[in-house]
Design a protein around this motif. Structure first.
Motif, mmCIF file in Angstrom:
data_model
loop_
_atom_site.group_PDB
_atom_site.id
_atom_site.type_symbol
_atom_site.label_atom_id
_atom_site.label_comp_id
_atom_site.label_asym_id
_atom_site.label_seq_id
_atom_site.Cartn_x
_atom_site.Cartn_y
_atom_site.Cartn_z
ATOM 1 N N ALA A 114 0.837 -1.197 0.000
ATOM 2 C CA ALA A 114 0.000 0.000 0.000
ATOM 3 C C ALA A 114 0.875 1.251 0.000
ATOM 4 O O ALA A 114 1.939 1.269 0.629
ATOM 5 N N PRO A 115 0.459 2.306 -0.695
ATOM 6 C CA PRO A 115 1.252 3.537 -0.707
ATOM 7 C C PRO A 115 1.279 4.202 0.656
ATOM 8 O O PRO A 115 0.342 4.086 1.456
ATOM 9 N N ALA A 116 2.371 4.915 0.933
ATOM 10 C CA ALA A 116 2.556 5.552 2.237
ATOM 11 C C ALA A 116 1.425 6.508 2.567
ATOM 12 O O ALA A 116 0.927 6.539 3.701
ATOM 13 N N GLU A 117 1.006 7.297 1.585
ATOM 14 C CA GLU A 117 -0.048 8.282 1.836
ATOM 15 C C GLU A 117 -1.329 7.613 2.308
ATOM 16 O O GLU A 117 -2.012 8.108 3.217
ATOM 17 N N ARG A 118 -1.668 6.458 1.704
ATOM 18 C CA ARG A 118 -2.883 5.755 2.108
ATOM 19 C C ARG A 118 -2.751 5.173 3.512
ATOM 20 O O ARG A 118 -3.668 5.289 4.327
ATOM 21 N N LEU A 119 -1.615 4.539 3.800
ATOM 22 C CA LEU A 119 -1.418 3.951 5.119
ATOM 23 C C LEU A 119 -1.534 5.002 6.214
ATOM 24 O O LEU A 119 -2.213 4.797 7.228
ATOM 25 N N ARG A 120 -0.882 6.119 6.019
ATOM 26 C CA ARG A 120 -0.885 7.165 7.043
ATOM 27 C C ARG A 120 -2.269 7.799 7.184
ATOM 28 O O ARG A 120 -2.719 8.089 8.294
ATOM 29 N N GLY A 121 -2.954 7.991 6.068
ATOM 30 C CA GLY A 121 -4.294 8.559 6.122
ATOM 31 C C GLY A 121 -5.289 7.636 6.785
ATOM 32 O O GLY A 121 -6.170 8.078 7.533
ATOM 33 N N ASP A 122 -5.156 6.329 6.532
ATOM 34 C CA ASP A 122 -6.060 5.368 7.166
ATOM 35 C C ASP A 122 -5.889 5.366 8.678
ATOM 36 O O ASP A 122 -6.858 5.278 9.430
ATOM 37 N N LEU A 123 -4.652 5.474 9.145
ATOM 38 C CA LEU A 123 -4.406 5.496 10.583
ATOM 39 C C LEU A 123 -4.963 6.745 11.243
ATOM 40 O O LEU A 123 -5.340 6.724 12.419
ATOM 41 N N GLU A 124 -5.053 7.834 10.485
ATOM 42 C CA GLU A 124 -5.581 9.083 11.036
ATOM 43 C C GLU A 124 -7.073 8.993 11.380
ATOM 44 O O GLU A 124 -7.594 9.836 12.106
ATOM 45 N N LEU A 183 -8.552 6.953 13.339
ATOM 46 C CA LEU A 183 -8.784 6.674 14.763
ATOM 47 C C LEU A 183 -8.645 7.928 15.622
ATOM 48 O O LEU A 183 -9.530 8.205 16.448
ATOM 49 N N PRO A 184 -7.582 8.735 15.474
ATOM 50 C CA PRO A 184 -7.568 10.010 16.200
ATOM 51 C C PRO A 184 -8.746 10.906 15.838
ATOM 52 O O PRO A 184 -9.290 11.600 16.703
ATOM 53 N N PHE A 185 -9.155 10.883 14.565
ATOM 54 C CA PHE A 185 -10.319 11.671 14.158
ATOM 55 C C PHE A 185 -11.569 11.245 14.925
ATOM 56 O O PHE A 185 -12.332 12.091 15.423
ATOM 57 N N ILE A 186 -11.787 9.946 15.037
ATOM 58 C CA ILE A 186 -12.953 9.431 15.755
ATOM 59 C C ILE A 186 -12.901 9.843 17.220
ATOM 60 O O ILE A 186 -13.910 10.265 17.808
ATOM 61 N N ALA A 187 -11.715 9.742 17.839
ATOM 62 C CA ALA A 187 -11.576 10.125 19.242
ATOM 63 C C ALA A 187 -11.802 11.616 19.441
ATOM 64 O O ALA A 187 -12.579 12.028 20.324
ATOM 65 N N GLU A 188 -11.135 12.422 18.638
ATOM 66 C CA GLU A 188 -11.181 13.874 18.816
ATOM 67 C C GLU A 188 -12.525 14.465 18.425
ATOM 68 O O GLU A 188 -12.878 15.561 18.876
ATOM 69 N N SER A 189 -13.294 13.743 17.600
ATOM 70 C CA SER A 189 -14.632 14.199 17.216
ATOM 71 C C SER A 189 -15.689 13.772 18.221
ATOM 72 O O SER A 189 -16.876 14.128 18.062
ATOM 73 N N GLY A 190 -15.314 12.999 19.223
ATOM 74 C CA GLY A 190 -16.265 12.556 20.238
ATOM 75 C C GLY A 190 -17.211 11.474 19.754
ATOM 76 O O GLY A 190 -18.274 11.261 20.354
ATOM 77 N N LEU A 191 -16.836 10.753 18.682
ATOM 78 C CA LEU A 191 -17.711 9.715 18.145
ATOM 79 C C LEU A 191 -17.610 8.409 18.923
ATOM 80 O O LEU A 191 -18.495 7.554 18.831
ATOM 81 N N SER A 192 -16.529 8.235 19.669
ATOM 82 C CA SER A 192 -16.335 7.014 20.446
ATOM 83 C C SER A 192 -15.375 7.290 21.589
ATOM 84 O O SER A 192 -14.545 8.207 21.515
#
Length: 334
Positions: A192-202, A204-213
């Motif tokens: 997988a390309p680096a940009e995709r791997l790093r974006g996919d990992l982001e 989880l922080p998005f979900i946490a910081e958005s208060g979704l979980s």
């Protein structure tokens, strides 16, 4: 899985395989070590999660370590090195964090034995954009061994301790891969390309910081059901999983899949109102996700197939890793 219920015979066989899973049984070793070290519910930093979360200013430092089976290091040393980075980074993401740096400990019989492991570590470090900043090396041993530790940081946590009865259990797994034979590792990262791997990992922080979980866990060697059990125990809840809803690749044996270790796989707990937003976030990045079950108050891990039910683990009978609370949480607990 198939999207439709299993036959009664297939479901019974699947439940039996899950109860006897080596990946699930191995998790009991965590409890033995924690007890010997005197770690438990009263510890200053809670244990039993993907990382230790250490309060630090307006956020948390995240500290984790992984050790690898000798036969894995011997059988696929380059991929073992790659996984040294990948699984630690995944643990940081599972807690809503971002990785900062890694250190490694490598044992090998000479430079030639260490080379593929170190090459795998370096390749993953470059692809994920996480630096290796030191470690330990011993090239005078009779076999290859590997351990890797990581430091990360989170603004807002996802934990294994904050699932509540009534929440929905979501599984998100990158199916764009294949098995890395002969092990049950679903490999969806090395090409997988680096940009995709790093974006996919982001995500989880998005979900946490958005208060979704508030609660999530990285799917580990215990597979979907075993990891669900660890999450449920740590939160003092139970879980019911509809096996036919688990995202899965076409043509893969259900028992093997449910006990597999995916390169990118997470369990996320959320209030029903937040489920559509979480699923949409994963769908936007081409990651398969689905609501696969419900958190309950009965302290059991149960798999469901239409009207049939099988108990995989009952925490009232025996602990799994023994790091859960002594009292069950309220459904409305904040």
């Amino acid at each position: 899985m198939s999207g439709s219920p299993f036959s009664a015979t297939a479901f019974e066989a699947l439940a039996a395989a899950l109860r006897g899973s080596a990946g699930l049984m191995a998790k009991a070793d965590i409890g033995l070590a924690a007890a010997r070290l005197g770690l438990g519910e009263g510890s200053a930093i809670r244990v039993g999660d993907d990382c230790a979360a250490i309060p630090d200013g307006d956020g948390f430092l995240l500290l984790a370590i992984e050790g690898f089976m000798n036969r894995f290091v011997a059988g696929d040393p380059w991929f073992a090195g790659w996984c040294g980075m990948m699984v630690n980074i995944s643990d940081i993401a599972a807690m809503g964090g971002r990785p900062l740096a890694v250190v490694d400990a490598v044992w090998a019989d000479g430079e030639e034995g260490a080379a593929p492991v170190l090459d795998g570590l370096r390749a993953a470090s470059q692809r994920f954009g996480v630096p290796i900043v030191g470690g330990h090396t011993n090239l005078s041993t009779d076999r290859g061994q590997l351990s890797v530790a990581i430091l990360g940081r989170a603004k807002k946590l996802l934990t294994s301790f904050d699932a509540r009865p009534g929440e929905t259990l979501i599984a998100a797994i990158d199916l764009r891969g294949r098995y890395r034979e002969p092990f049950s590792n679903w490999e969806a990262a090395t090409e997988a390309p680096a940009e995709r791997l790093r974006g996919d990992l982001e995500l989880l922080p998005f979900i946490a910081e958005s208060g979704l979980s508030r609660a999530a866990k990285d799917i580990s060697q215990g597979g979907v059901v075993g990891t669900s059990a660890m999450l449920a125990e740590a939160s003092g809840v139970g879980v019911e999983i509809e096996l036919s809803r688990v995202p899965a690749p076409e043509g893969v044996d259900p028992a093997r899949w449910l006990m597999s270790f995916p390169s990118y796989g997470y369990l996320i707990c959320a209030q029903p109102a937040h489920v559509p937003a979480i699923l949409a976030a994963f769908e936007a990045r081409g990651i398969a996700s689905a609501a696969i079950g419900t958190l309950t108050a009965d302290r059991r891990v149960t798999v469901v197939n239409g009207g049939a039910r099988e108990t995989i683990w009952d925490f009232a009978t025996r602990p799994l890793i023994g790091c859960g609370p002594t009292t069950a949480p309220r459904e409305d607990a904040a």
